[in-house]
Design a protein around this motif. Structure first.
Motif, mmCIF file in Angstrom:
data_model
loop_
_atom_site.group_PDB
_atom_site.id
_atom_site.type_symbol
_atom_site.label_atom_id
_atom_site.label_comp_id
_atom_site.label_asym_id
_atom_site.label_seq_id
_atom_site.Cartn_x
_atom_site.Cartn_y
_atom_site.Cartn_z
ATOM 1 N N LEU B 40 -4.443 -4.049 -6.034
ATOM 2 C CA LEU B 40 -3.208 -3.313 -5.719
ATOM 3 C C LEU B 40 -2.022 -3.919 -6.468
ATOM 4 O O LEU B 40 -1.181 -3.211 -7.028
ATOM 5 N N ILE B 41 -1.952 -5.244 -6.459
ATOM 6 C CA ILE B 41 -0.816 -5.922 -7.096
ATOM 7 C C ILE B 41 -0.852 -5.708 -8.610
ATOM 8 O O ILE B 41 0.177 -5.448 -9.242
ATOM 9 N N ARG B 42 -2.061 -5.796 -9.194
ATOM 10 C CA ARG B 42 -2.170 -5.546 -10.644
ATOM 11 C C ARG B 42 -1.674 -4.149 -10.994
ATOM 12 O O ARG B 42 -0.943 -3.958 -11.962
ATOM 13 N N ARG B 43 -2.087 -3.177 -10.199
ATOM 14 C CA ARG B 43 -1.664 -1.802 -10.478
ATOM 15 C C ARG B 43 -0.147 -1.680 -10.329
ATOM 16 O O ARG B 43 0.519 -1.036 -11.140
ATOM 17 N N ALA B 44 0.414 -2.290 -9.297
ATOM 18 C CA ALA B 44 1.865 -2.244 -9.088
ATOM 19 C C ALA B 44 2.600 -2.895 -10.263
ATOM 20 O O ALA B 44 3.625 -2.392 -10.727
ATOM 21 N N VAL B 45 2.061 -4.005 -10.757
ATOM 22 C CA VAL B 45 2.706 -4.697 -11.886
ATOM 23 C C VAL B 45 2.640 -3.832 -13.148
ATOM 24 O O VAL B 45 3.584 -3.803 -13.942
ATOM 25 N N GLU B 46 1.536 -3.109 -13.313
ATOM 26 C CA GLU B 46 1.425 -2.213 -14.470
ATOM 27 C C GLU B 46 2.445 -1.080 -14.421
ATOM 28 O O GLU B 46 2.949 -0.640 -15.440
ATOM 29 N N GLU B 47 2.717 -0.591 -13.207
ATOM 30 C CA GLU B 47 3.454 0.669 -13.072
ATOM 31 C C GLU B 47 4.929 0.507 -12.724
ATOM 32 O O GLU B 47 5.646 1.513 -12.666
ATOM 33 N N ASN B 48 5.381 -0.731 -12.440
ATOM 34 C CA ASN B 48 6.763 -0.925 -12.004
ATOM 35 C C ASN B 48 7.370 -2.138 -12.691
ATOM 36 O O ASN B 48 6.670 -3.109 -12.972
ATOM 37 N N ALA B 49 8.683 -2.090 -12.899
ATOM 38 C CA ALA B 49 9.362 -3.222 -13.529
ATOM 39 C C ALA B 49 9.455 -4.408 -12.564
ATOM 40 O O ALA B 49 9.387 -5.563 -12.974
ATOM 41 N N VAL B 50 9.610 -4.104 -11.295
ATOM 42 C CA VAL B 50 9.774 -5.133 -10.264
ATOM 43 C C VAL B 50 8.728 -4.876 -9.181
ATOM 44 O O VAL B 50 8.544 -3.724 -8.770
ATOM 45 N N VAL B 51 8.061 -5.926 -8.747
ATOM 46 C CA VAL B 51 7.049 -5.747 -7.700
ATOM 47 C C VAL B 51 7.310 -6.704 -6.541
ATOM 48 O O VAL B 51 7.452 -7.919 -6.743
ATOM 49 N N VAL B 52 7.401 -6.126 -5.345
ATOM 50 C CA VAL B 52 7.528 -6.896 -4.112
ATOM 51 C C VAL B 52 6.173 -6.892 -3.411
ATOM 52 O O VAL B 52 5.634 -5.825 -3.126
ATOM 53 N N VAL B 53 5.636 -8.083 -3.159
ATOM 54 C CA VAL B 53 4.455 -8.192 -2.303
ATOM 55 C C VAL B 53 4.946 -8.728 -0.968
ATOM 56 O O VAL B 53 5.571 -9.791 -0.920
ATOM 57 N N SER B 54 4.716 -7.967 0.102
ATOM 58 C CA SER B 54 5.084 -8.504 1.408
ATOM 59 C C SER B 54 3.862 -9.129 2.044
ATOM 60 O O SER B 54 2.736 -8.668 1.855
ATOM 61 N N ASP B 55 4.082 -10.225 2.745
ATOM 62 C CA ASP B 55 3.018 -11.042 3.328
ATOM 63 C C ASP B 55 3.468 -11.310 4.752
ATOM 64 O O ASP B 55 4.268 -12.194 5.016
ATOM 65 N N PHE B 56 2.988 -10.463 5.678
ATOM 66 C CA PHE B 56 3.498 -10.514 7.052
ATOM 67 C C PHE B 56 2.405 -10.031 7.999
ATOM 68 O O PHE B 56 1.949 -8.891 7.886
ATOM 69 N N VAL B 57 1.974 -10.919 8.874
ATOM 70 C CA VAL B 57 0.971 -10.535 9.872
ATOM 71 C C VAL B 57 1.724 -9.846 11.006
ATOM 72 O O VAL B 57 2.379 -10.492 11.818
ATOM 73 N N ASN B 58 1.646 -8.526 10.994
ATOM 74 C CA ASN B 58 2.487 -7.705 11.883
ATOM 75 C C ASN B 58 1.928 -7.667 13.305
ATOM 76 O O ASN B 58 0.907 -7.016 13.548
ATOM 77 N N PRO B 59 2.587 -8.307 14.258
ATOM 78 C CA PRO B 59 1.997 -8.388 15.605
ATOM 79 C C PRO B 59 1.874 -7.035 16.292
ATOM 80 O O PRO B 59 0.953 -6.848 17.088
ATOM 81 N N THR B 60 2.753 -6.072 15.952
ATOM 82 C CA THR B 60 2.732 -4.828 16.742
ATOM 83 C C THR B 60 1.528 -3.950 16.430
ATOM 84 O O THR B 60 1.287 -2.977 17.130
ATOM 85 N N GLN B 61 0.771 -4.271 15.393
ATOM 86 C CA GLN B 61 -0.387 -3.435 15.099
ATOM 87 C C GLN B 61 -1.695 -4.046 15.608
ATOM 88 O O GLN B 61 -2.761 -3.476 15.386
ATOM 89 N N PHE B 62 -1.590 -5.196 16.291
ATOM 90 C CA PHE B 62 -2.796 -5.811 16.855
ATOM 91 C C PHE B 62 -2.933 -5.387 18.311
ATOM 92 O O PHE B 62 -2.057 -5.689 19.128
ATOM 93 N N ASN B 63 -4.016 -4.686 18.608
ATOM 94 C CA ASN B 63 -4.252 -4.332 20.008
ATOM 95 C C ASN B 63 -5.027 -5.428 20.733
ATOM 96 O O ASN B 63 -5.121 -5.423 21.939
ATOM 97 N N ASN B 64 -5.534 -6.403 19.949
ATOM 98 C CA ASN B 64 -6.364 -7.462 20.526
ATOM 99 C C ASN B 64 -5.703 -8.814 20.230
ATOM 100 O O ASN B 64 -5.636 -9.240 19.077
ATOM 101 N N PRO B 65 -5.202 -9.505 21.287
ATOM 102 C CA PRO B 65 -4.452 -10.750 21.058
ATOM 103 C C PRO B 65 -5.261 -11.819 20.327
ATOM 104 O O PRO B 65 -4.705 -12.552 19.512
ATOM 105 N N SER B 66 -6.579 -11.886 20.561
ATOM 106 C CA SER B 66 -7.332 -12.946 19.890
ATOM 107 C C SER B 66 -7.509 -12.604 18.408
ATOM 108 O O SER B 66 -7.573 -13.497 17.565
ATOM 109 N N ASP B 67 -7.548 -11.312 18.097
ATOM 110 C CA ASP B 67 -7.608 -10.900 16.691
ATOM 111 C C ASP B 67 -6.326 -11.348 15.970
ATOM 112 O O ASP B 67 -6.367 -11.890 14.866
ATOM 113 N N LEU B 68 -5.189 -11.167 16.630
ATOM 114 C CA LEU B 68 -3.907 -11.616 16.053
ATOM 115 C C LEU B 68 -3.882 -13.136 15.898
ATOM 116 O O LEU B 68 -3.488 -13.662 14.856
#
Lengths: 278, 278
Positions: B40-68
């Motif tokens: 994904l990042i390679r493709r983004a770098v090919e297609e855009n001048a600037v690329v933001v990669v976000s790195d965030f374990v989003n707690p609101t999408q975990f329905n299982n606390p031990s998975d989080l």
């Protein structure tokens, strides 16, 4: 991504791609991959259907046995990165595989190999020519990628390719630097904390030399660069040269675009090189 | 590559690029980057001048606390890789930074979020919509890249973008697989050796289902996929569905190009998903 460690297997895999008309890029490395290598591999992946990254610490280009012994080796980490970068093959042969018998070839690369690194590291560029010619003849890439940090090596490889009549285009890629200006190098891993902290003075000295080069000429600029680097206790200049970027002939008068500074610096037990075009 | 951990700083940096007319690509991730993210990042770098990669374990999408709690976190390694891949920014905010107060938004994503993962992971896609909308509104990328491994998520994000009238193009990218066929996933890091060894049976079952799908239809193919996976002791099928690749509506009769199998499998304590288009 596929790891390959024999010439025969690589030849076989590439022949299959050739039959399909795929272009082939080669990025020769000695491993311990950093963002400089990554920029070469990215460019190769952009420009070729198939990309071979070679990862081989070539003994014949080391004039200093302890440098060879201490050279960082991070093959598993390298393999992971090469895969992430989208290369097709990682070629990591043994020394025995690349040199089943001693390579006695002597290349005539003068005058490019008689100055700077060539003068200070006897046999180094002959060893580079040995391994690069072996890799180019094995892979027969459409394009092979080299970093401009080893600028003298880049010119020498281009000359060797002309001499041997090899069909590959040699592509030079800009130096990649750490945020503090230090040119990326596998040897940076070996720097002591004190030397790592001091090392950005090298590129700073190069970067800051333009005003004095324009105003007072080549000798004053070389002296200023050496003084700036030596002002840092952990660093000792081995040489500062100003040379023509095409021929490496010494430059005595500054003409914009036709002068390049080359430095070698001892940082503790580690030898660093860098260059800058003005 | 620059690491950024506040929304304000990222907004400021991107505004400067926008003034220069630079296109912006966004690759939202939860870190623990693997070759799938890299593609994904390679493709983004090919297609855009600037690329933001976000790195965030989003707690609101975990329905299982031990998975989080157990979700792998490898930020320093991720940062090195993001730099090597040539991205411009790594945005790694804290939970407090992304959710200064609880996000109470409820998205209406039916019927896409009522089936498969939506049915089994209550609240999951609402959490995905919360964080992805925050990131898209923050970065306002020209293009944002999502992997087809989370195919249902990809369709839901596209629908959310239409609903909110966001200006970004959502780009889906093919699943990247290990050499043995296992779909790349950060959760693969958590598999026991036994489960890791068994896991390629999932993609093998999907790959091998086409003849029976063509010859005997959808129900037989679903049954065959479930049986093949359950034949491996370490794996337990949670669901096998055959759905339309555009609408996710259940498919009962096979028409080539209009059927996609979706599976969720429990492998020890790790839940894996995969999909296959026929």
């Amino acid at each position: 991504m596929q790891r390959i460690d024999t010439q025969d297997e690589l030849r076989r895999m590439l022949a299959a791609h050739r039959e399909l008309g795929h272009s082939v890029g080669l990025v020769p490395t000695m491993g311990a991959l950093h963002a400089g290598h990554a920029s070469l591999i990215r460019r190769a992946v952009e420009e070729n259907a198939v990309v071979v990254v070679s990862d081989f610490v070539n003994p014949t280009q080391f004039n200093n046995p302890s440098d060879l012994r201490n050279y960082p080796r991070t093959l598993d980490q390298d393999a992971r990165l090469v895969e992430m970068l989208g290369a097709t093959f990682l070629f990591a042969p043994s020394v025995q595989e690349m040199y089943p018998s001693p390579d006695t070839r002597v290349f005539n690369l003068a005058p490019l190999d008689t100055v700077m690194e060539g003068a200070r590291r006897p046999g180094h560029f002959n060893g580079v020519a040995q391994i690069v010619s072996k890799l180019l003849e094995l892979v027969l890439p459409d394009r092979a990628y080299f970093g401009e940090k080893d600028y003298q090596q880049l010119l020498i490889v281009k000359q060797m390719v002309r001499q041997l009549g090899l069909p590959s285009q040699i592509v030079g890629c800009p130096i990649v630097r750490e945020a503090d200006g230090l040119a990326m190098s596998s040897r940076n891993l070996l720097l002591s904390p004190e030397c790592r902290k001091a090392a950005p003075s090298i590129s700073a000295a190069l970067r800051n030399a333009l005003p004095i080069l324009s105003a007072q000429g080549v000798d004053a600029a070389k002296q200023k660069i050496a003084n700036d680097i030596n002002a840092t206790t952990a660093l000792r200049v081995e040489y500062v040269e100003m040379a023509d970027p095409e021929t490496l002939a010494p430059v005595h008068e500054y003409a914009p675009g036709h002068a390049m500074a080359f430095v070698a610096v001892q940082a503790g037990s580690v030898r660093l090189i860098d260059n800058w075009k003005y």
